[in-house]
Scaffold this motif. Structure first.
Motif, PDB file in Angstrom:
ATOM      1  N   UNK A  99       6.839 110.523  19.891  1.00 11.53           N
ATOM      2  CA  UNK A  99       6.255 112.046  19.969  1.00 11.53           C
ATOM      3  C   UNK A  99       6.211 112.854  18.487  1.00 11.53           C
ATOM      4  N   UNK A 103      10.901 115.726  13.453  1.00  6.56           N
ATOM      5  CA  UNK A 103      11.576 116.677  14.229  1.00  6.56           C
ATOM      6  C   UNK A 103      12.670 115.985  14.930  1.00  6.56           C
ATOM      7  N   UNK A 125      14.689 116.397  17.556  1.00  8.18           N
ATOM      8  CA  UNK A 125      14.851 116.033  19.052  1.00  8.18           C
ATOM      9  C   UNK A 125      13.475 115.537  19.440  1.00  8.18           C
ATOM     10  N   UNK A 126      12.713 114.913  18.721  1.00  8.14           N
ATOM     11  CA  UNK A 126      11.697 114.170  19.429  1.00  8.14           C
ATOM     12  C   UNK A 126      11.561 112.779  19.083  1.00  8.14           C
ATOM     13  N   UNK A 181       2.532 114.248  17.349  1.00  6.07           N
ATOM     14  CA  UNK A 181       2.763 115.608  17.455  1.00  6.07           C
ATOM     15  C   UNK A 181       1.228 116.313  16.825  1.00  6.07           C
ATOM     16  N   UNK A 219       2.828 109.481  11.398  1.00  3.72           N
ATOM     17  CA  UNK A 219       2.501 110.793  11.700  1.00  3.72           C
ATOM     18  C   UNK A 219       1.095 111.398  10.769  1.00  3.72           C
ATOM     19  N   UNK A 238      -3.299 110.446  23.372  1.00  4.93           N
ATOM     20  CA  UNK A 238      -2.256 110.776  22.192  1.00  4.93           C
ATOM     21  C   UNK A 238      -1.088 109.742  21.944  1.00  4.93           C
TER      22      UNK A 238
END
Ligand SMILES: Nc1ncnc2c1ncn2[C@@H]1O[C@H](COP(=O)(O)OP(=O)(O)OP(=O)(O)O)[C@@H](O)[C@H]1O
Ligand SMILES: [Mg+2]
Lengths: 388, 272
Positions: free
Chosen positions: B128, B121, B123-124, B132, B180, B144
């Protein structure tokens, strides 16, 4: 990292687009809120010029039909009546203008004070009006418009009778927005007798001030009953309803205002829907990844919807704030510049503000609904096949 | 190794993890799965009665020409899609009977996904992006980001945690994507052409990283690839052609052809 941050980061992805949509929605909400203040504002305007203890008595057939002058005295004797003045349309045009540019009436000088105590006319002016048979009282608006002063002499040519009257301005009606000019009934009466051997004999509207605001209906009924089945039946109504009828087109105007409000709302809905669908389409692949990772459809749907809802609702708050600043600005202007006077009546009530906010919430929800649902519903594997 | 906590809350050491995943049942098993796509009156038989087993803790490759059904098969094993017929079992769960929402919930707990085009993503930040999938767990915010940092350390990008994807090279972005896929400690990691968009050097880095996930953390990894060099890193390769799984002689020939194509004198690995 949480959902709110994700939603916010997505909104900030295309700052220009988000900013423009924010602007469009907030301006529309501001406009809608302002338009929604109009019906109440016009009502307030009416209240500000009308007194609730003043009543008009006129011919049941309409205000252009006259009543016998004898009615005025009879009305004055009705119980509960504090004062009554007969007014007759003189229809005087100033100088060579040839048309009536301000309302002017023949009145009984000794009775205006009792009917219009709220106008604040100086007692010296009232006294001079009674004393000089050619005296005239002039509303402040007309005074200013023609640059007249107390002591000036003017001539009005009647458009109702073939009569010119030379007048002496003896005082002012100190209401900012009053254009009215009053002249002495007896002066007109004498001129008519001299010309045709017969006096005025009629009035158009009898203005009555009542003693008790709680007995207005009752006294109006007494007056109308008194003249029932006579040569000219009367219709009484409060000053507010009298002016309301006079501005009969007001209702049509308000309908148009509400129609425009509705169109503005529909327009901004389309703009916001366009933004939402563009914002969602351009990142179909990211949305597919979110779903692949295991985000349930309802979460994807909710986060997309939250984007347009957050954008539109915050724009709505800004719009209401803008409208608030705008109307208050108008009000302080109106206090300084008298010709803007009526604009000061448009005030944002909590109900109107709530309607503006409701509009923005609805726009946010409805505009995001279709694209968010479409994106959330699409099966992941299909999205991947189409995208990659 | 305390980060190896499954979403169900069980804690394993690496050794235990190996034991857990090395029980006799294969981690992945399909029974005659077919996948037919319907386009109006046309039918595309993308997979035709494929049966296979993948033992836990193995790193396997799906190979074959374009359109042979590699991605389709991988999607079925990852619970991204459902077969038209046949059974799909992963980690003891039968997937072909689950509906879309149940599959999503299952994926969140059991699969890590890696794609050809990284698909971060934008914008992260890297951290982040990695964190996710943990939004779907009960973990609190601090936990997290702690786990995201551990996953980033495993892929060697702990220093780039606050960078945004556009500030990272393609190879680095793919390593973030691997972090991720790793962060939920899934049973199975699937990767569709993870090196397809990378140069040779970055491809090597990614392949050895995946290899390390298998050897250090006992992960089961399925990778779709065209890249012959990948054969050096995997435990076994499945060869697909026109929707069917090649076996015996055919499979050996297909494998040989790829090894020769690699022309690096690469030693062949175990065949299925
Ligand atoms: N969602 C879909 N709808 C229709 N047809 C599809 C869909 N997904 C795959 N196919 C078709 O199924 C066949 C197998 O596709 P698949 O993507 O599995 O091939 P692949 O082996 O991954 O090929 P590549 O190496 O090019 O990625 C192809 O003919 C493809 O066009
Ligand atoms: Mg493919």
């Amino acid at each position: 990292m949480n959902y709110l941050k994700l939603v916010f980061a997505n909104l900030m992805r295309n700052k220009l687009r988000t900013g423009m949509t924010f602007g469009a929605v907030s301006l529309a909400v501001m406009l809608v809120v302002f338009l929604l203040t109009m019906p109440a504002g016009l009502d307030a305007l009416l209240n500000s010029v009308a007194s609730n203890t003043r009543v008009s008595v006129h011919n049941k057939a309409g205000i252009v039909y006259s009543l016998p002058y004898s009615y005025v005295r009879k009305v004055r004797l009705v119980e509960g009546v504090a004062g009554a003045v007969g007014t007759t349309w003189f229809g005087g045009a100033y100088e060579e203008e040839g048309r009536v540019t301000f309302p002017n009436f023949a009145v009984e000088a000794e009775h205006v004070g009792a009917v219009y105590p709220d106008y604040g006319i100086a007692s010296q002016h009232l006294e001079d009006f009674r004393r000089y048979r050619d005296g005239a009282l002039v509303g402040r608006q007309t005074m200013k418009r023609y640059g007249w002063k107390v002591g000036d002499r003017i001539t009005l040519k009647s458009t109702a009778w073939a009569i010119d009257l030379d007048l002496r301005i003896v005082g002012e009606i100190p209401l900012e927005r009053s254009p009215v000019v009053w002249i002495q009934r007896s002066y007109l009466d004498e001129a008519l007798v001299a010309q045709r051997g017969q006096g005025l004999g009629i009035v158009h509207v009898i203005w009555v001030r009542l003693e008790d605001p709680n007995r207005v209906e009752e006294v109006m009924r007494t007056i109308d009953d008194m003249f029932r089945n006579s040569e000219a039946e009367t219709a009484s109504e409060t000053e507010k309803s009298f002016f309301g009828n006079f501005f009969g087109s007001l209702k049509g105007f308000i309908t148009i205002v509400l129609l425009v409000t509705f169109l503005v709302a529909a327009c901004v809905l389309v703009i916001a829907a366009n933004t939402a669908s563009m914002a969602i389409r351009e990142r179909s692949s990211e949305i597919a990844v979110l779903k692949a990772v295991g985000f349930p459809r309802r979460v994807v749907f909710a986060s997309l919807l939250a984007e347009s809802a957050l954008l539109c609702t915050s724009a709505g708050v800004a719009g209401v704030a803008l409208a608030y600043v705008f109307t208050h600005g108008l009000r302080s202007f109106a206090a300084v510049i008298p010709s803007l006077g009526p604009l000061g009546s448009f005030l944002i009530t909590p109900a109107v503000a709530a309607q503006g906010l409701l509009l923005s919430v609805v726009v946010g929800a409805v505009s995001g609904l279709v694209p968010a649902w479409g994106a959330a519903r699409k099966p992941v594997a299909e999205a991947f096949h189409e995208l990659f | 190794m305390s980060w190896l906590v499954s979403p169900k809350g069980k804690r394993y050491t690496v050794a235990q993890m190996r034991w857990v995943t090395n029980h006799e049942e294969p981690l992945v098993r399909t029974v005659a799965v077919s996948r037919i796509y319907r386009r109006g009156v046309d039918e595309i038989r993308a997979l035709d009665r494929v049966s296979l087993e993948i033992p836990a803790g193995h790193f396997v490759a799906f190979m074959g020409p374009s359109g042979s059904g590699k991605s389709t098969l991988m999607n079925l094993l990852a619970g991204l899609d459902r077969p038209s017929s046949g059974e799909v079992w992963v980690a003891g769960q039968r997937l072909d009977i689950l509906d879309e929402d149940e599959l999503a919930a299952w994926r969140a707990r059991h699969v890590g996904l890696i794609f050809q085009f990284f698909n971060l993503i934008p914008v992260l930040s890297a951290r982040d992006n990695v964190a996710l999938p943990l939004l779907l767990t009960h973990l609190d915010k601090r936990e997290r980001s702690r786990r995201a940092d551990i996953a980033l350390r495993i892929v060697g990008l702990q220093d780039r945690a606050s960078h945004y994807p556009r500030a990272l090279s393609g190879g680095e972005q793919q390593r973030v994507a691997i972090a991720r896929a790793l962060v939920t400690d899934p049973d199975l990691i699937v990767a569709d052409e993870p090196t397809g968009d990378l140069d040779a050097r970055n491809a090597e880095t990614i392949l050895s990283l995946l290899r390390r996930l298998r050897s250090d953390f006992g992960k089961t990894i399925i990778m779709v690839t065209h890249d012959p060099r990948a054969l050096r890193f995997v435990d076994m390769a499945f060869h697909l052609d026109k929707g069917t799984l090649l076996e015996g002689e055919e499979a050996a020939r297909a494998h040989e052809a790829i090894v020769v194509a690699a022309s690096g004198g690469v030693v062949g690995h175990v065949l299925p």
